[in-house]
Motif scaffolding. Structure first.
Motif, PDB file in Angstrom:
ATOM      1  N   ARG A  44      16.264 -23.764 -49.206  1.00  6.30           N
ATOM      2  CA  ARG A  44      16.711 -25.234 -48.659  1.00  6.30           C
ATOM      3  C   ARG A  44      17.900 -25.093 -47.986  1.00  6.30           C
ATOM      4  NH1 ARG A  44      17.190 -31.055 -51.797  1.00  6.30           N
ATOM      5  NH2 ARG A  44      18.034 -31.999 -49.964  1.00  6.30           N
ATOM      6  N   ASN A  47      18.263 -30.087 -44.244  1.00  6.32           N
ATOM      7  CA  ASN A  47      17.120 -30.752 -44.709  1.00  6.32           C
ATOM      8  C   ASN A  47      16.020 -29.858 -44.286  1.00  6.32           C
ATOM      9  OD1 ASN A  47      17.040 -31.026 -41.732  1.00  6.32           O
ATOM     10  ND2 ASN A  47      16.223 -33.147 -41.793  1.00  6.32           N
ATOM     11  N   THR A  48      16.053 -28.744 -44.160  1.00  4.63           N
ATOM     12  CA  THR A  48      14.914 -27.948 -43.945  1.00  4.63           C
ATOM     13  C   THR A  48      14.662 -26.839 -44.833  1.00  4.63           C
ATOM     14  OG1 THR A  48      15.696 -27.721 -41.372  1.00  4.63           O
ATOM     15  CG2 THR A  48      14.038 -25.913 -42.297  1.00  4.63           C
ATOM     16  N   SER A  89      10.698 -31.653 -51.164  1.00  8.29           N
ATOM     17  CA  SER A  89       9.852 -32.293 -49.952  1.00  8.29           C
ATOM     18  C   SER A  89       8.679 -32.180 -50.622  1.00  8.29           C
ATOM     19  CB  SER A  89      10.241 -31.351 -49.031  1.00  8.29           C
ATOM     20  OG  SER A  89       9.410 -31.827 -47.804  1.00  8.29           O
ATOM     21  N   HIS A  93       5.359 -32.939 -45.130  1.00 12.44           N
ATOM     22  CA  HIS A  93       6.704 -32.686 -44.575  1.00 12.44           C
ATOM     23  C   HIS A  93       6.675 -31.362 -43.921  1.00 12.44           C
ATOM     24  CE1 HIS A  93       7.897 -36.705 -45.371  1.00 12.44           C
ATOM     25  NE2 HIS A  93       7.918 -36.450 -46.634  1.00 12.44           N
ATOM     26  N   VAL A 147      10.464 -30.031 -43.847  1.00  7.48           N
ATOM     27  CA  VAL A 147      11.850 -30.640 -43.840  1.00  7.48           C
ATOM     28  C   VAL A 147      11.548 -31.865 -44.763  1.00  7.48           C
ATOM     29  CG1 VAL A 147      12.134 -30.673 -41.213  1.00  7.48           C
ATOM     30  CG2 VAL A 147      10.832 -32.607 -42.216  1.00  7.48           C
ATOM     31  N   ILE A 148      12.873 -32.208 -45.305  1.00 12.08           N
ATOM     32  CA  ILE A 148      13.245 -33.330 -46.176  1.00 12.08           C
ATOM     33  C   ILE A 148      13.537 -34.564 -45.072  1.00 12.08           C
ATOM     34  CG2 ILE A 148      14.547 -34.168 -47.946  1.00 12.08           C
ATOM     35  CD1 ILE A 148      14.937 -31.231 -48.794  1.00 12.08           C
ATOM     36  N   ASP A 150      15.044 -37.929 -43.344  1.00 12.79           N
ATOM     37  CA  ASP A 150      16.081 -38.613 -43.600  1.00 12.79           C
ATOM     38  C   ASP A 150      15.711 -39.836 -44.480  1.00 12.79           C
ATOM     39  OD1 ASP A 150      17.792 -36.965 -42.516  1.00 12.79           O
ATOM     40  OD2 ASP A 150      17.706 -37.936 -40.482  1.00 12.79           O
ATOM     41  N   ASP A 151      16.516 -40.683 -45.386  1.00 13.34           N
ATOM     42  CA  ASP A 151      15.884 -41.645 -45.834  1.00 13.34           C
ATOM     43  C   ASP A 151      16.077 -42.836 -44.721  1.00 13.34           C
ATOM     44  OD1 ASP A 151      17.693 -40.901 -48.865  1.00 13.34           O
ATOM     45  OD2 ASP A 151      15.773 -40.629 -48.418  1.00 13.34           O
TER      46      ASP A 151
END
Length: 160
Positions: A44, A47-48, A89, A93, A147-148, A150-151
């Motif tokens: 990780r 956010n990838t 994740s 995603h 990806v994770i 974004d909130d």
């Protein structure tokens, strides 16, 4: 029990740029080969998430589906799902897949199985036929990038 998630020890304290998930040494994974490489199943970075090529072997080293490319693809996708969840994740995603086959005739059963897991996801995808994989019993391998999210989404970002 040893933790499965490890920040990079070479990073500054409190400021890791990436996290290694399920670290291992190839001496244990490939006992029939003279290898000694330190690797991990996923990384990780921000956010990838980069997931190492997954095959029809579970995390206990048991091959699932000897001679059956569809069953190996199913186990590989179970591994991908678990690794993505451990990294924060999920399958929805995934943005890129690369699938390796040792025989072009395996394309339909492998892609049909992977397609069940990624229905509605629409990643970009590359497929290759190669002469062999790391072990002779492996018929397919898949690696993914996810990806994770974004909130929060910026108000000026257009909706899909």
């Amino acid at each position: 029990m040893q933790s499965l998630i490890h920040p990079d020890p070479r990073e500054s304290p409190g400021m890791p740029t990436h996290t290694r998930i399920r670290m291992f040494n190839t001496k244990e994974t490939y006992p029939n080969q003279s290898l000694d490489n330190d690797l991990c199943q996923a990384v990780r970075a921000g956010n990838t998430i980069y997931v190492r090529g997954q095959v029809g072997t579970d995390f206990d080293g048991i091959l699932v589906g000897l001679g059956d490319p569809r069953a190996q693809a199913e186990q590989a996708m179970k591994n991908v799902k678990q690794l993505l969840e451990e990294a924060g994740s999920d399958l929805s995603h995934i943005v890129k897949t690369t699938t390796y086959l040792i025989d072009p005739r395996y394309r339909e059963p492998v892609y049909q199985e992977v397609g069940k897991w990624l229905k509605g996801v629409y990643p970009i995808s590359t497929g290759l036929v190669v002469s062999a994989l790391g072990q002779p019993q492996w018929l397919m391998e898949i690696d993914v990038i996810a990806v994770i999210p974004d909130d929060t989404v910026s108000s000026d970002t257009p909706a899909p």
